[in-house]
Design a protein around this motif. Sequence first.
Motif, PDB file in Angstrom:
ATOM      1  N   LEU A   1      13.090   6.374   7.004  1.00  0.00           N
ATOM      2  CA  LEU A   1      12.225   6.990   7.991  1.00  0.00           C
ATOM      3  C   LEU A   1      10.886   6.269   8.096  1.00  0.00           C
ATOM      4  CD1 LEU A   1      12.751   9.449   9.803  1.00  0.00           C
ATOM      5  CD2 LEU A   1      11.346  10.799   8.245  1.00  0.00           C
ATOM      6  N   GLY A   2      10.505   5.930   9.344  1.00  0.00           N
ATOM      7  CA  GLY A   2       9.216   5.307   9.584  1.00  0.00           C
ATOM      8  C   GLY A   2       8.267   6.205  10.355  1.00  0.00           C
ATOM      9  N   ASP A   3       8.836   7.209  11.062  1.00  0.00           N
ATOM     10  CA  ASP A   3       8.027   8.077  11.928  1.00  0.00           C
ATOM     11  C   ASP A   3       8.521   9.511  11.759  1.00  0.00           C
ATOM     12  OD1 ASP A   3       6.807   9.442  14.061  1.00  0.00           O
ATOM     13  OD2 ASP A   3       6.752   7.646  15.291  1.00  0.00           O
TER      14      ASP A   3
ATOM     15  N   ASN B   1      10.842   7.929   2.151  1.00  0.00           N
ATOM     16  CA  ASN B   1      10.636   6.666   1.455  1.00  0.00           C
ATOM     17  C   ASN B   1       9.194   6.232   1.692  1.00  0.00           C
ATOM     18  OD1 ASN B   1      10.548   3.997   0.568  1.00  0.00           O
ATOM     19  ND2 ASN B   1      12.646   3.568   1.217  1.00  0.00           N
ATOM     20  N   ILE B   2       8.378   6.222   0.670  1.00  0.00           N
ATOM     21  CA  ILE B   2       6.958   5.925   0.827  1.00  0.00           C
ATOM     22  C   ILE B   2       6.717   4.468   1.231  1.00  0.00           C
ATOM     23  CG2 ILE B   2       6.225   7.734  -0.755  1.00  0.00           C
ATOM     24  CD1 ILE B   2       5.838   5.595  -2.895  1.00  0.00           C
TER      25      ILE B   2
ATOM     26  N   GLY C   1       4.208  16.824  -2.353  1.00  0.00           N
ATOM     27  CA  GLY C   1       5.652  16.795  -2.564  1.00  0.00           C
ATOM     28  C   GLY C   1       6.364  15.944  -1.547  1.00  0.00           C
ATOM     29  N   LEU C   2       5.825  15.869  -0.330  1.00  0.00           N
ATOM     30  CA  LEU C   2       6.426  15.047   0.713  1.00  0.00           C
ATOM     31  C   LEU C   2       6.513  13.587   0.282  1.00  0.00           C
ATOM     32  CD1 LEU C   2       7.408  15.168   3.733  1.00  0.00           C
ATOM     33  CD2 LEU C   2       5.096  14.483   4.339  1.00  0.00           C
ATOM     34  N   PHE C   3       5.528  13.135  -0.483  1.00  0.00           N
ATOM     35  CA  PHE C   3       5.514  11.745  -0.937  1.00  0.00           C
ATOM     36  C   PHE C   3       6.164  11.587  -2.313  1.00  0.00           C
ATOM     37  CE2 PHE C   3       1.873  12.143   1.946  1.00  0.00           C
ATOM     38  CZ  PHE C   3       2.191  11.143   2.853  1.00  0.00           C
ATOM     39  N   GLY C   4       6.868  12.623  -2.768  1.00  0.00           N
ATOM     40  CA  GLY C   4       7.597  12.526  -4.023  1.00  0.00           C
ATOM     41  C   GLY C   4       6.774  12.825  -5.251  1.00  0.00           C
ATOM     42  N   ALA C   5       5.562  13.337  -5.071  1.00  0.00           N
ATOM     43  CA  ALA C   5       4.710  13.643  -6.216  1.00  0.00           C
ATOM     44  C   ALA C   5       4.953  15.072  -6.658  1.00  0.00           C
ATOM     45  CB  ALA C   5       3.247  13.451  -5.853  1.00  0.00           C
TER      46      ALA C   5
ATOM     47  N   GLU D   1       0.916   5.495  -4.294  1.00  0.00           N
ATOM     48  CA  GLU D   1       0.448   4.637  -3.211  1.00  0.00           C
ATOM     49  C   GLU D   1       1.475   4.614  -2.097  1.00  0.00           C
ATOM     50  OE1 GLU D   1      -0.829  -0.023  -2.300  1.00  0.00           O
ATOM     51  OE2 GLU D   1      -0.911   0.786  -4.347  1.00  0.00           O
ATOM     52  N   VAL D   2       0.998   4.861  -0.874  1.00  0.00           N
ATOM     53  CA  VAL D   2       1.854   4.827   0.317  1.00  0.00           C
ATOM     54  C   VAL D   2       1.434   3.578   1.097  1.00  0.00           C
ATOM     55  CG1 VAL D   2       2.759   6.153   2.250  1.00  0.00           C
ATOM     56  CG2 VAL D   2       1.770   7.347   0.269  1.00  0.00           C
ATOM     57  N   PRO D   3       2.082   2.449   0.873  1.00  0.00           N
ATOM     58  CA  PRO D   3       1.516   1.154   1.270  1.00  0.00           C
ATOM     59  C   PRO D   3       1.455   0.880   2.764  1.00  0.00           C
ATOM     60  CG  PRO D   3       3.746   0.875   0.401  1.00  0.00           C
ATOM     61  CD  PRO D   3       3.368   2.298   0.166  1.00  0.00           C
ATOM     62  N   ASN D   4       2.361   1.470   3.563  1.00  0.00           N
ATOM     63  CA  ASN D   4       2.446   1.096   4.975  1.00  0.00           C
ATOM     64  C   ASN D   4       2.080   2.215   5.946  1.00  0.00           C
ATOM     65  OD1 ASN D   4       3.488  -1.602   4.456  1.00  0.00           O
ATOM     66  ND2 ASN D   4       5.360  -0.577   3.787  1.00  0.00           N
TER      67      ASN D   4
END
Length: 528
Positions: free
Chosen positions: A224-226, A243-244, A262-266, A273-276
């Motif tokens: 997922l990108g969007d 996928n971060i 939680g959305l970012f897996g934490a 870090e969400v690099p993009n």
Amino acid sequence: MTFCVCGSSRSSSSFKPDFLVYTFSSLRLSFFIIMQFHALPDDMLVLILDLLIPPNMVHVEWKDQLFMLSVCQRLRRLALPLLYRYGFACIGFEPQSKTVLTNIDLISAAKETITMMDITIRNEPTGSMAAIINVLEKFPSLCANVISLKINAIAFDFSNQPMKQNKHKTERLTKLFPAVNDLTVGGNTGIYYKTLIQHYASGLRRLNYLQNDSILEQMQFEQLGDLDVAMYPSKRHLVPRINIHTIRRITIYILQPDCTWGLFGATGPGIVEVPNLCELKLGYVGKQDDYNFVVSMKDSCKLIFPQLKSLQLSGNAGYFPVVNSAVLPKKMDRIEISAEPATYLTFKNVVLPQANWQQYKVTGTDNMEASVFFPVFNSAIQHSLCRNGTTIYLGNSIKSFTAKSLTCPSLTRLQISIPVDVDVVVKVIQQFPRLVWLALVIDSDRNQFLDTSSNSEQPVVSLNASLEDLSLDCLSEYSTQLQALKYLMPRLPALKKVGSWGLNIEHLKEFVVGHLSMYPHLANIRFI
């Protein structure tokens, strides 16, 4: 050229050629337009056609655009790919109608291919989805190329049907559209959509799902990108997993603020870090004080967004813990915050980065005293004053406003819905030298302007050299509004547009005509 009208009992003196004049004038205009049309390059025409043929038209609107195919060969060549770039199948636009309206047959006959498909169901006709699938299954090769699928079932509840029947429809749909990676779903059919989203989840690049339920809980989206969702999970571990490394844009409206981590897996304290991620829109719809006890800052996960360009926050203070614990770039393209006054009070310890475009909008019904709100508000934004200016909207949730309330020297756009004294208007215009756009409401029960400019033979002193757009409203007395504008217009040399709701602009035009010799810039003003 002579025109002869035959077979009429009317005398020539009674004949009025208005219709002929109008007709030939229209033909001449049409000929001129056609000549100008042919002078445009293809790429510019495609841009124009793209606006005329949006990819979300309903059946009737789409049929109205088919005339473009018969105007000329060039227009047909350019319009055909746009008209046939997406397919649609809809049913129920008339109550209990079972007719499926679609353009798939025409697209197939034209030997075109489509990548977008729009399915719409209205008014609950029985067997709607089955009827649509039956039609689409006649064109399997067209459907196989679809990568963007939009389904909107308005007022249609699949949950009333047996789950086995829903599963069978899902299997038929996913078989028809095997290549979908962009999914938009709407309506009130969450139970039905759950199996559909689960089928595509692993390969989706974009998901738009704004339903008030929790069917996305614990789903896994690897590519997922969007993401554009509204969800109300009760606990952090129940949110979907993304996928971060692939996610680039997120719009999310959420109930529990800690679920954002939680959305970012934490799942606990740490650093993620969400690099993009380039764009984050976060809206919190829970209770105003939930953030006080839902999240303990020492237990929060720190989110790092090194590539974030746009941050937009709305709702109340539920997003505060997320923003306060996030690491943002030093400079961004866009920062927008739209919240109640009490929310801004929570930002007193937040240092926002600089941005090319910044907007702070005060909404809600707090009815807060300006003396309480503005010191904290100014402190919250003083570290983030951008070089291109800041936009501030102040709603009537603030009890009072004075010229000294704001301390933002780079302010370029300001709208105040709080009725203010007319002298405050002058002070505000003078206080912000970079102000370009200003909208205010005058309290006509207070002191009024003195229109000294019309009585003076000497040019007046400029109040602001940057202000281009001025809009003044008045609670009751239009005379105050008129006096204010007559006073201000000669003193604003860059002014190009004036808005005056309820005021007869002819009075302003008369003023302009009478003062052009002394103030030539008045000729540049447009009244709306």
